[in-house]
Design an enzyme around this catalytic site. Structure first.
Site, short mmCIF file in Angstrom:
data_model
loop_
_atom_site.label_atom_id
_atom_site.label_comp_id
_atom_site.label_asym_id
_atom_site.label_seq_id
_atom_site.Cartn_x
_atom_site.Cartn_y
_atom_site.Cartn_z
N SER A 1 45.07 14.57 -25.37
CA SER A 1 44.90 14.55 -23.98
C SER A 1 44.08 13.26 -23.46
O SER A 1 43.38 12.89 -24.27
CB SER A 1 44.07 15.93 -23.48
OG SER A 1 43.57 15.96 -22.21
N TYR B 1 37.04 21.56 -23.99
CA TYR B 1 38.21 20.97 -24.19
C TYR B 1 38.34 19.63 -24.58
O TYR B 1 38.84 19.06 -25.45
CB TYR B 1 39.09 21.16 -23.10
CG TYR B 1 40.39 20.90 -22.94
CD1 TYR B 1 41.47 21.38 -23.70
CD2 TYR B 1 40.89 19.76 -22.32
CE1 TYR B 1 42.72 21.09 -23.74
CE2 TYR B 1 42.42 19.24 -22.35
CZ TYR B 1 43.52 19.87 -23.24
OH TYR B 1 44.72 19.61 -23.13
#
Length: 243
Positions: free
Chosen positions: A132, A145
């Site tokens: 990501s 995250y």
């Protein structure tokens, strides 16, 4: 008249795709099949054509590995797509929530790669994992995250060095915001008084969330013979996030 149709890139290739019950993983699995691959798709969520498996369960994960290798007769491509995300401001982060992000987003893909390594060496195959943009930039309310995806990215780059000596490529794709149910659910964790000036720093130049197909194609490229000399890479697909 000579046909100009492109031959399938993955004819008879053996592929495992995690997180395939919906969103990006579902699209990736479908594209591999369209390109001629034999696919074992898995997800913690039950769905048609998907093998149910909680990848954080050591026994279940190893059972998946053995069953998929028996069904496919080996492995050419491992696509680690499964992931979770839940926004939370610092005061709302729990040990359990942080561990779950790490277990799903980083630990499971690394251990799956370990378990499939010998099969991938035998086929001179490759691994593509979904990291990501959160793996390389700080984002507000997203510490758990960001931490888990950073661990995934550097872990996979380490494996690219180790497995590269044995003929196995290992790469990552780092998407920006994708239009999937996961991002919609994650947004529920944003605080009511969120600082939107900070949030805006990780928005993209091209407005809007990306359709999953835009990102899926990048995974197939890295898994294909066209990327035969690419390993240890992190392909950013984010519509131009200003860093």
């Amino acid at each position: 008249m000579t046909s100009t149709a492109r031959p399938p890139r993955f004819s008879d290739r053996r592929v495992v795709v995690t997180g395939a019950a919906g969103g990006l993983g579902q699209v990736v699995a479908a594209l591999f099949r369209e390109e001629g691959a034999r696919v074992v798709a898995t997800d913690v969520t039950a769905a048609e054509g998907v093998v149910p498996c909680d990848l954080t369960d050591d026994v279940a994960r190893e059972e998946l590995v053995q069953a998929s290798l028996a069904e496919l007769g080996g492995l050419d491509v491992l696509c680690n797509v499964a992931g979770i995300q839940q926004f939370a401001e610092l005061g709302k982060i729990t040990a359990a929530g942080l561990r779950k992000h790490l277990d799903v987003n980083a630990v499971a893909p690394l251990l799956l790669t370990q378990s499939y390594a010998e099969a991938l060496v035998a086929s001179q195959g490759n691994v593509v994992s979904v990291a990501s943009i959160s793996s390389v930039m700080g984002q507000p309310y997203n510490a758990q995250y960001c931490a888990s995806k950073a661990a995934l990215l550097l872990g996979m780059r380490s494996l690219a060095v180790e497995l590269g000596t044995r003929g196995v490529r290992v790469n990552c794709v780092s998407p920006g915001g994708i239009a999937t149910p996961m991002i919609e659910a994650a947004a529920a964790g944003l605080p009511a008084d969120a600082n939107w000036d900070l949030v805006a720093k990780s928005t993209s130049v091209i407005p809007g969330f990306m359709p999953p197909a835009d990102v899926a194609e990048s995974l197939l490229f890295l898994a294909s013979d066209a990327a035969a000399s690419i390993t240890g890479a992190n392909l950013v697909v984010d519509r131009g996030v200003v860093w």
